[in-house]
Scaffold this motif. Sequence first.
Motif, PDB file in Angstrom:
ATOM      1  N   UNK A 300       0.617  -1.465   0.180  1.00  0.00           N
ATOM      2  CA  UNK A 300       0.284  -0.064  -0.249  1.00  0.00           C
ATOM      3  C   UNK A 300       1.231   1.106  -0.078  1.00  0.00           C
ATOM      4  N   UNK A 301       2.132   1.624   0.727  1.00  0.00           N
ATOM      5  CA  UNK A 301       2.558   2.732   0.975  1.00  0.00           C
ATOM      6  C   UNK A 301       3.345   2.557  -0.848  1.00  0.00           C
ATOM      7  N   UNK A 302       3.979   1.434  -1.612  1.00  0.00           N
ATOM      8  CA  UNK A 302       4.668   2.114  -2.732  1.00  0.00           C
ATOM      9  C   UNK A 302       3.386   2.256  -3.845  1.00  0.00           C
ATOM     10  N   UNK A 303       2.945   1.893  -4.016  1.00  0.00           N
ATOM     11  CA  UNK A 303       1.449   1.258  -4.851  1.00  0.00           C
ATOM     12  C   UNK A 303       2.153   2.321  -6.426  1.00  0.00           C
ATOM     13  N   UNK A 333      -4.393  -1.868 -11.894  1.00  0.00           N
ATOM     14  CA  UNK A 333      -6.230  -2.128 -11.382  1.00  0.00           C
ATOM     15  C   UNK A 333      -6.444  -2.418 -10.202  1.00  0.00           C
ATOM     16  N   UNK A 334      -5.762  -2.477  -9.823  1.00  0.00           N
ATOM     17  CA  UNK A 334      -5.639  -3.682  -8.512  1.00  0.00           C
ATOM     18  C   UNK A 334      -5.095  -2.410  -7.293  1.00  0.00           C
ATOM     19  N   UNK A 335      -3.422  -1.569  -7.822  1.00  0.00           N
ATOM     20  CA  UNK A 335      -3.384  -0.608  -7.307  1.00  0.00           C
ATOM     21  C   UNK A 335      -4.309   0.246  -6.666  1.00  0.00           C
ATOM     22  N   UNK A 336      -4.977   0.977  -7.699  1.00  0.00           N
ATOM     23  CA  UNK A 336      -6.018   1.678  -7.732  1.00  0.00           C
ATOM     24  C   UNK A 336      -7.764   1.048  -6.652  1.00  0.00           C
ATOM     25  N   UNK A 337      -7.760  -0.126  -6.090  1.00  0.00           N
ATOM     26  CA  UNK A 337      -8.964  -0.471  -5.778  1.00  0.00           C
ATOM     27  C   UNK A 337      -8.121  -0.897  -4.709  1.00  0.00           C
ATOM     28  N   UNK A 338      -7.049  -0.717  -3.355  1.00  0.00           N
ATOM     29  CA  UNK A 338      -5.837  -0.175  -2.594  1.00  0.00           C
ATOM     30  C   UNK A 338      -6.678   1.093  -1.937  1.00  0.00           C
TER      31      UNK A 338
END
Length: 338
Positions: A300-303, A333-338
């Motif tokens: 999460x801190x390195x998206x 897509x995954x990073x945008x969902x976090x």
Amino acid sequence: MGEHGYYMRIERSTIKGCSNSFLLIMLSLLCWSCNDDGLVGIENATEVHTKLSEYTIFQGKLSDLEPTNNFKVYELSTELFSDYAEKQRLIKIPEGHTLISRNDGLPDFPEGTILVKTFYYYNDKRDHTKGRKIIETRLLIKENARWNVATYIWNESQDDAFLITTGLDKTVNWIDAKGEGKVIAYRIPSHRECTSCHYNSNTIFPIGPKLRNLNKDVLRNGIVINQLTHLYNEGIINEVEPSSISVLPAWQDAAKYTVAQRTRAYLDIQCAHCHNPLGMASDRGLNLSYETDLNHTDIPDNKRRIIERMETLEMPFIGTTVVHAEGLELVKAYMESL
């Protein structure tokens, strides 16, 4: 990581019949001294053949890639991306031995195990009957409780492959599944490049054949069967109940798995061999192993950083020369969902 040791023996009869181009390749080979870094050195090395054909991995016409009875095909649920190359994976286990499962990670490999990975491109991916171009074959050979590496580049006539230790680039042309012509400078890694990924806890190790990555259905002899069961039937692995082993999701299977599952599996196979507490990139803070809880991955801190490094080919920094568009789209897509 110290200087990597490597040993080879070139027979006079082999050199006598070589083409000029092959002699140039052979002259470029380096024999390095070895520190205790996990790579077999001169003083205790397996004799590594100069020609792939000397291993009798394939029968008949070599370019047909038809394995002999001693080498068995295996597949992975999620594969390492290598510039869109196709891959054939084979394993040989010494007679009277099997892989021993310990958990859902890598099994215990007996002495004398050989893992074979061959990289190739179909001339036209829409029509496999138009042939293919085989680029390289990589071997991992276990002896004296260590893994040794050997890379072989296929010649233009596709009737054999020859040992190299220095990396090189090779231009490859093919037509992809959409009918688009592609040209890349395919990178065949040096031994140092290979070992930088296959290196953990001061030793070389395989990456792909974890039990969770083998726990999938495959088609064998016209029958769909769980691959772990099939490998047991073939005498490759000890008896193991597939339901007791976790499954690494297939990153392409959007119908069966969530974006989160697919992305974590993708990052596991592409990056986790370095980005884990014991890996080469342990100082970066990321732990991208699939089994690691999200809160302990530092994802999460390195998206943004992860996406940027994929876009600029800094991750994975070896084995690719083009961005994996489909993988990048999934990760975004995954990073945008976090």
